[in-house]
Design a protein around this motif. Structure first.
Motif, mmCIF file in Angstrom:
data_model
loop_
_atom_site.group_PDB
_atom_site.id
_atom_site.type_symbol
_atom_site.label_atom_id
_atom_site.label_comp_id
_atom_site.label_asym_id
_atom_site.label_seq_id
_atom_site.Cartn_x
_atom_site.Cartn_y
_atom_site.Cartn_z
ATOM 1 N N ARG A 27 0.831 -1.218 0.000
ATOM 2 C CA ARG A 27 0.000 0.000 0.000
ATOM 3 C C ARG A 27 0.855 1.253 0.000
ATOM 4 N N SER A 28 2.023 1.208 0.623
ATOM 5 C CA SER A 28 2.864 2.405 0.662
ATOM 6 C C SER A 28 3.483 2.711 -0.699
ATOM 7 N N THR A 30 1.846 2.189 -3.666
ATOM 8 C CA THR A 30 0.809 2.297 -4.688
ATOM 9 C C THR A 30 -0.053 3.525 -4.457
ATOM 10 N N LEU A 33 -4.801 0.598 -3.822
ATOM 11 C CA LEU A 33 -4.605 -0.854 -3.736
ATOM 12 C C LEU A 33 -5.965 -1.515 -3.858
ATOM 13 N N SER A 34 -6.169 -2.160 -4.970
ATOM 14 C CA SER A 34 -7.466 -2.770 -5.243
ATOM 15 C C SER A 34 -7.245 -4.083 -5.998
#
Length: 158
Positions: A27-28, A30, A33-34
């Motif tokens: 997540r850090s 991007t 985030l999916s």
């Protein structure tokens, strides 16, 4: 260790540490985030560029590392000396010293934090800690001293 035990341990580490930390790291890097968007199409360093462009963020990172290093160094020395005196010496007050070191574990953390706050506000001997990082180091030391003492006393009593 049996194979089943290793499998349980591996599954536990995977689901509680590796998967969660991996998700935070992913997540850090991007923008979003999916599961519906390919990971490689949203990779970016923009999050880190934002963090490192503000001096307040950089200062907070350095303050966090400084508090951790100071607490580790001071705590290690304090715990070693306390365990040495309480477990290996003939000091007459070694038993009350042991209870004094273990006392913060008996109090909930919120009360310890409030006690440190009020102590620095009202006691002149430690009022110098107001508005400084020293109060964080003192509070963390006080909170984690029983844990360090407990682990070192078990290893020294064998």
């Amino acid at each position: 260790m049996a194979l089943a035990d290793r499998a349980y341990l591996g599954a536990y580490l995977f689901f509680t540490v590796i998967l969660l930390v991996g998700g935070l790291i992913a997540r850090s890097f991007t923008a979003v985030l999916s599961p519906f968007v390919p990971l490689w199409s949203v990779l970016t360093l923009e999050n880190y560029e934002i963090i490192f462009s503000y001096p307040a963020y950089i200062r907070s990172i350095w303050n966090t590392l400084g508090v951790a290093a100071a607490r580790a160094a001071i705590g290690t020395v304090l715990i070693a000396v306390t365990a040495l005196v309480a477990l290996r010496s003939s000091f007459p007050w070694r038993r009350p010293l042991e209870f004094l070191v273990l006392y913060p574990r008996a109090i909930p953390g919120l009360l310890v934090g409030m006690g440190v706050l009020w102590a620095t506000a009202w006691l002149p001997i430690i009022s110098w800690m107001q508005n400084s990082i020293a109060i964080l180091i003192f509070a963390f030391l006080m909170r984690h001293l029983p844990t360090g003492y407990g682990s070192s006393s078990r290893s020294w009593c064998r």
